[in-house]
Design a protein around this motif. Structure first.
Motif, PDB file in Angstrom:
ATOM      1  N   PHE A  62      61.847  69.298  29.717  1.00  0.00           N
ATOM      2  CA  PHE A  62      63.305  69.302  29.839  1.00  0.00           C
ATOM      3  C   PHE A  62      63.326  68.259  30.986  1.00  0.00           C
ATOM      4  CE2 PHE A  62      67.288  71.056  31.804  1.00  0.00           C
ATOM      5  CZ  PHE A  62      68.006  70.319  30.843  1.00  0.00           C
ATOM      6  N   ALA A  63      62.668  68.273  32.070  1.00  0.00           N
ATOM      7  CA  ALA A  63      63.176  67.378  33.191  1.00  0.00           C
ATOM      8  C   ALA A  63      62.998  66.015  32.649  1.00  0.00           C
ATOM      9  CB  ALA A  63      62.076  67.889  34.371  1.00  0.00           C
ATOM     10  N   LEU A  64      61.612  65.599  31.773  1.00  0.00           N
ATOM     11  CA  LEU A  64      61.233  64.391  31.462  1.00  0.00           C
ATOM     12  C   LEU A  64      62.332  63.946  30.618  1.00  0.00           C
ATOM     13  CD1 LEU A  64      59.142  62.058  30.873  1.00  0.00           C
ATOM     14  CD2 LEU A  64      58.440  63.517  28.954  1.00  0.00           C
ATOM     15  N   MET A  65      63.330  64.743  29.794  1.00  0.00           N
ATOM     16  CA  MET A  65      64.280  64.297  29.155  1.00  0.00           C
ATOM     17  C   MET A  65      65.392  63.823  30.025  1.00  0.00           C
ATOM     18  SD  MET A  65      64.541  67.318  26.180  1.00  0.00           S
ATOM     19  CE  MET A  65      66.001  66.789  25.725  1.00  0.00           C
ATOM     20  N   ASN A  66      65.897  64.633  30.924  1.00  0.00           N
ATOM     21  CA  ASN A  66      66.874  63.969  31.892  1.00  0.00           C
ATOM     22  C   ASN A  66      66.487  62.927  32.416  1.00  0.00           C
ATOM     23  OD1 ASN A  66      69.187  66.183  32.309  1.00  0.00           O
ATOM     24  ND2 ASN A  66      67.246  67.331  31.821  1.00  0.00           N
ATOM     25  N   ILE A  67      65.233  62.729  32.936  1.00  0.00           N
ATOM     26  CA  ILE A  67      64.727  61.389  33.542  1.00  0.00           C
ATOM     27  C   ILE A  67      64.841  60.272  32.687  1.00  0.00           C
ATOM     28  CG2 ILE A  67      62.693  60.224  34.642  1.00  0.00           C
ATOM     29  CD1 ILE A  67      61.834  63.209  35.471  1.00  0.00           C
ATOM     30  N   LEU A  68      64.579  60.434  31.481  1.00  0.00           N
ATOM     31  CA  LEU A  68      64.631  59.174  30.487  1.00  0.00           C
ATOM     32  C   LEU A  68      66.202  58.743  30.376  1.00  0.00           C
ATOM     33  CD1 LEU A  68      61.964  60.116  27.782  1.00  0.00           C
ATOM     34  CD2 LEU A  68      61.741  58.457  29.376  1.00  0.00           C
ATOM     35  N   PHE A  69      66.972  59.811  30.432  1.00  0.00           N
ATOM     36  CA  PHE A  69      68.416  59.375  30.122  1.00  0.00           C
ATOM     37  C   PHE A  69      69.131  58.862  31.458  1.00  0.00           C
ATOM     38  CE2 PHE A  69      68.392  62.282  26.445  1.00  0.00           C
ATOM     39  CZ  PHE A  69      69.009  61.600  25.577  1.00  0.00           C
ATOM     40  N   VAL A  70      68.525  59.153  32.697  1.00  0.00           N
ATOM     41  CA  VAL A  70      69.604  58.803  33.969  1.00  0.00           C
ATOM     42  C   VAL A  70      68.304  57.969  34.717  1.00  0.00           C
ATOM     43  CG1 VAL A  70      70.162  59.679  36.106  1.00  0.00           C
ATOM     44  CG2 VAL A  70      70.470  61.038  33.975  1.00  0.00           C
ATOM     45  N   SER A 147      61.499  70.962  39.165  1.00  0.00           N
ATOM     46  CA  SER A 147      62.304  70.493  40.175  1.00  0.00           C
ATOM     47  C   SER A 147      61.641  69.337  41.011  1.00  0.00           C
ATOM     48  CB  SER A 147      62.600  71.642  41.454  1.00  0.00           C
ATOM     49  OG  SER A 147      61.599  72.431  41.716  1.00  0.00           O
ATOM     50  N   VAL A 148      60.470  69.531  41.084  1.00  0.00           N
ATOM     51  CA  VAL A 148      59.843  68.380  42.000  1.00  0.00           C
ATOM     52  C   VAL A 148      59.977  67.000  41.311  1.00  0.00           C
ATOM     53  CG1 VAL A 148      57.477  67.371  42.535  1.00  0.00           C
ATOM     54  CG2 VAL A 148      58.049  69.757  43.028  1.00  0.00           C
ATOM     55  N   SER A 149      59.488  67.179  39.849  1.00  0.00           N
ATOM     56  CA  SER A 149      59.659  65.761  38.816  1.00  0.00           C
ATOM     57  C   SER A 149      61.048  65.199  38.684  1.00  0.00           C
ATOM     58  CB  SER A 149      59.091  66.101  37.589  1.00  0.00           C
ATOM     59  OG  SER A 149      59.707  67.254  36.975  1.00  0.00           O
ATOM     60  N   LEU A 150      62.051  66.153  38.575  1.00  0.00           N
ATOM     61  CA  LEU A 150      63.500  65.874  38.115  1.00  0.00           C
ATOM     62  C   LEU A 150      64.148  65.465  39.476  1.00  0.00           C
ATOM     63  CD1 LEU A 150      65.882  65.367  36.235  1.00  0.00           C
ATOM     64  CD2 LEU A 150      66.367  67.555  36.926  1.00  0.00           C
ATOM     65  N   TYR A 151      63.906  66.173  40.722  1.00  0.00           N
ATOM     66  CA  TYR A 151      64.765  65.807  41.789  1.00  0.00           C
ATOM     67  C   TYR A 151      64.514  64.542  42.597  1.00  0.00           C
ATOM     68  CZ  TYR A 151      67.462  67.347  46.058  1.00  0.00           C
ATOM     69  OH  TYR A 151      68.415  67.356  46.936  1.00  0.00           O
ATOM     70  N   TRP A 152      62.983  64.351  42.793  1.00  0.00           N
ATOM     71  CA  TRP A 152      62.715  63.145  43.355  1.00  0.00           C
ATOM     72  C   TRP A 152      62.915  62.043  42.672  1.00  0.00           C
ATOM     73  CZ3 TRP A 152      63.361  64.202  48.217  1.00  0.00           C
ATOM     74  CH2 TRP A 152      63.164  65.286  48.672  1.00  0.00           C
ATOM     75  N   ILE A 153      62.484  62.042  41.394  1.00  0.00           N
ATOM     76  CA  ILE A 153      62.459  60.659  40.632  1.00  0.00           C
ATOM     77  C   ILE A 153      63.925  60.341  40.245  1.00  0.00           C
ATOM     78  CG2 ILE A 153      61.962  59.825  38.367  1.00  0.00           C
ATOM     79  CD1 ILE A 153      59.522  61.699  38.006  1.00  0.00           C
ATOM     80  N   VAL A 154      64.816  61.225  39.955  1.00  0.00           N
ATOM     81  CA  VAL A 154      66.229  60.742  39.762  1.00  0.00           C
ATOM     82  C   VAL A 154      67.059  60.337  40.895  1.00  0.00           C
ATOM     83  CG1 VAL A 154      66.356  61.829  37.584  1.00  0.00           C
ATOM     84  CG2 VAL A 154      67.256  62.829  39.749  1.00  0.00           C
ATOM     85  N   GLY A 155      66.442  60.646  42.107  1.00  0.00           N
ATOM     86  CA  GLY A 155      66.972  60.525  43.567  1.00  0.00           C
ATOM     87  C   GLY A 155      68.187  61.422  43.887  1.00  0.00           C
ATOM     88  N   LEU A 156      67.896  62.455  43.845  1.00  0.00           N
ATOM     89  CA  LEU A 156      69.048  63.408  44.333  1.00  0.00           C
ATOM     90  C   LEU A 156      69.094  63.388  45.803  1.00  0.00           C
ATOM     91  CD1 LEU A 156      68.809  66.182  41.454  1.00  0.00           C
ATOM     92  CD2 LEU A 156      70.622  64.703  41.568  1.00  0.00           C
ATOM     93  N   ASN A 157      69.769  64.225  46.767  1.00  0.00           N
ATOM     94  CA  ASN A 157      69.944  64.386  48.006  1.00  0.00           C
ATOM     95  C   ASN A 157      68.596  64.560  48.697  1.00  0.00           C
ATOM     96  OD1 ASN A 157      70.359  65.076  50.557  1.00  0.00           O
ATOM     97  ND2 ASN A 157      72.170  66.192  50.358  1.00  0.00           N
ATOM     98  N   PRO A 158      67.949  63.400  49.591  1.00  0.00           N
ATOM     99  CA  PRO A 158      66.610  63.484  50.019  1.00  0.00           C
ATOM    100  C   PRO A 158      66.459  64.399  50.967  1.00  0.00           C
ATOM    101  CG  PRO A 158      67.959  61.747  50.767  1.00  0.00           C
ATOM    102  CD  PRO A 158      68.839  62.320  49.967  1.00  0.00           C
ATOM    103  N   GLN A 159      67.621  65.288  51.373  1.00  0.00           N
ATOM    104  CA  GLN A 159      67.393  66.247  52.604  1.00  0.00           C
ATOM    105  C   GLN A 159      66.376  67.380  52.022  1.00  0.00           C
ATOM    106  OE1 GLN A 159      68.399  66.071  55.644  1.00  0.00           O
ATOM    107  NE2 GLN A 159      69.204  64.144  55.215  1.00  0.00           N
ATOM    108  N   PRO A 160      65.447  67.758  52.858  1.00  0.00           N
ATOM    109  CA  PRO A 160      64.438  68.923  52.387  1.00  0.00           C
ATOM    110  C   PRO A 160      65.122  70.291  52.015  1.00  0.00           C
ATOM    111  CG  PRO A 160      63.774  67.877  54.153  1.00  0.00           C
ATOM    112  CD  PRO A 160      64.896  67.328  54.194  1.00  0.00           C
ATOM    113  N   MET A 161      66.320  70.716  52.718  1.00  0.00           N
ATOM    114  CA  MET A 161      66.586  71.930  52.479  1.00  0.00           C
ATOM    115  C   MET A 161      67.597  71.941  51.092  1.00  0.00           C
ATOM    116  SD  MET A 161      65.321  74.023  54.404  1.00  0.00           S
ATOM    117  CE  MET A 161      66.643  75.548  54.056  1.00  0.00           C
ATOM    118  N   ALA A 162      68.045  70.663  50.901  1.00  0.00           N
ATOM    119  CA  ALA A 162      68.783  70.544  49.461  1.00  0.00           C
ATOM    120  C   ALA A 162      68.029  70.780  48.291  1.00  0.00           C
ATOM    121  CB  ALA A 162      69.581  69.159  49.633  1.00  0.00           C
TER     122      ALA A 162
END
Length: 310
Positions: A62-70, A147-162
């Motif tokens: 599911f993360a891969l599908m989102n990464i391919l679109f965004v 979360s690791v794959s989607l969050y960091w590849i698409v570039g969401l908020n880089p703050q660790p707590m986020a």
């Protein structure tokens, strides 16, 4: 021969577990039975392979599908729509994947529970608690991979707590989705019917309470008050507050476009009023829902067993 030998060893192990349950039927420890059933369920999952692969890979796919679109989020005005789309998928996706997982893997275990509970080896509550315990670490790993794959590849908020908040929300949503479906499987013998009922229920609450398709404050009064009972409302507020707080968005040059959201705070106050203010409250409520759904699962199967027995 190797397969037959493995199956024979596996069957022998199950027989030993049943004997242990029989010997400890009047034994001192309910915890012992829960531990034994959790161990057996975990071994069954590992030996089954397909179920383990399913649990571990669905969220990653599911993360891969989102990464391919965004692929990669920018900080332009247009990126607001992309961010909203990603967050909407994060709110709805884990719940639906929890539905699919429960409908595929729980019915055989439900049949086993019915037989062994009827034979007096343990109560349905014991089995359900062991089931919820044995899936927890595997679901934790699966959601972390997502979360690791989607969050960091698409570039969401880089703050660790986020990121920690993002991972927590996806995990809690997945657990809620599976729990809701297990509840429906108590009422529907056919997994397809339970799948349909669970999906309709979750889809309705996502549309009503997530706030991404329509601002919750603009809903009719009945639906607005009803949205407070939906997990998606609190999950959305957490994700939006974590992503848009301190986010600076680029504005187009004068005369070339409208700068609707110069900052993330403007987006929050426009679409999710005070989501950042109520962040801690949302975390507490979302976490509480997991405990509540787990308790409801146990209660429903206890009532179901007594109705069938009576």
């Amino acid at each position: 021969k190797e397969i037959n030998s493995e199956q024979a060893t596996h069957a022998k192990g199950e027989a030993v577990d049943v004997l242990k349950l029989q010997k400890n039927d009047k034994g001192p420890s309910w915890i012992y039975k829960v531990g034994l059933l959790s161990r057996r369920s975990t071994l069954n999952l590992i030996h089954g392979k397909w179920g383990l692969v399913m649990r571990l890979t669905q969220m990653s796919m599911f993360a891969l599908m989102n990464i391919l679109f965004v692929f990669r989020l920018k900080k332009t005005q247009e990126s607001v729509q992309d961010r909203t789309g990603v967050l909407y998928e994060v709110v709805s996706g884990p719940l639906i994947i929890g539905v699919v997982t429960a409908c595929a893997l729980f019915p055989p275990l439900r049949g086993l529970m019915d037989r062994e509970s009827r034979d007096g080896l343990y109560s349905p509550a014991t089995f359900i608690v062991s089931y919820l315990l044995h899936i927890f670490p595997i679901n934790l790993i699966a959601c972390m991979m997502f979360s690791v794959s989607l969050y960091w590849i698409v570039g969401l908020n880089p703050q660790p707590m986020a990121y920690v908040g993002f991972n927590l929300v996806t995990t809690l949503l997945f657990l809620n989705g599976e729990s809701i479906t297990v509840i429906f499987l108590a009422f529907f013998r056919n997994p397809n019917q339970a799948n349909t009922a669970s999906t309709l229920f979750i889809s309705f609450t996502v549309v009503m309470a997530s706030g991404f398709l329509r601002n919750v404050d603009t809903l009719p009064a009945v639906l607005r008050y009803l949205s407070y009972s939906a997990v998606q409302r609190y999950a959305s507020e957490i994700l939006v507050a974590n992503e848009y707080t301190d986010l600076r968005l680029e504005c187009p040059p004068p005369g070339e476009g409208v700068c609707q959201y110069p900052s993330g705070e403007v987006y929050i106050q426009t679409n999710f009023h005070n989501a950042d203010v109520y962040l801690n409250r949302s975390y507490v409520i979302l976490s509480t829902y997991v405990v509540v759904f787990y308790a409801v699962v146990v209660l429903v199967y206890l009532v179901r067993f007594r109705l069938k027995k009576g």
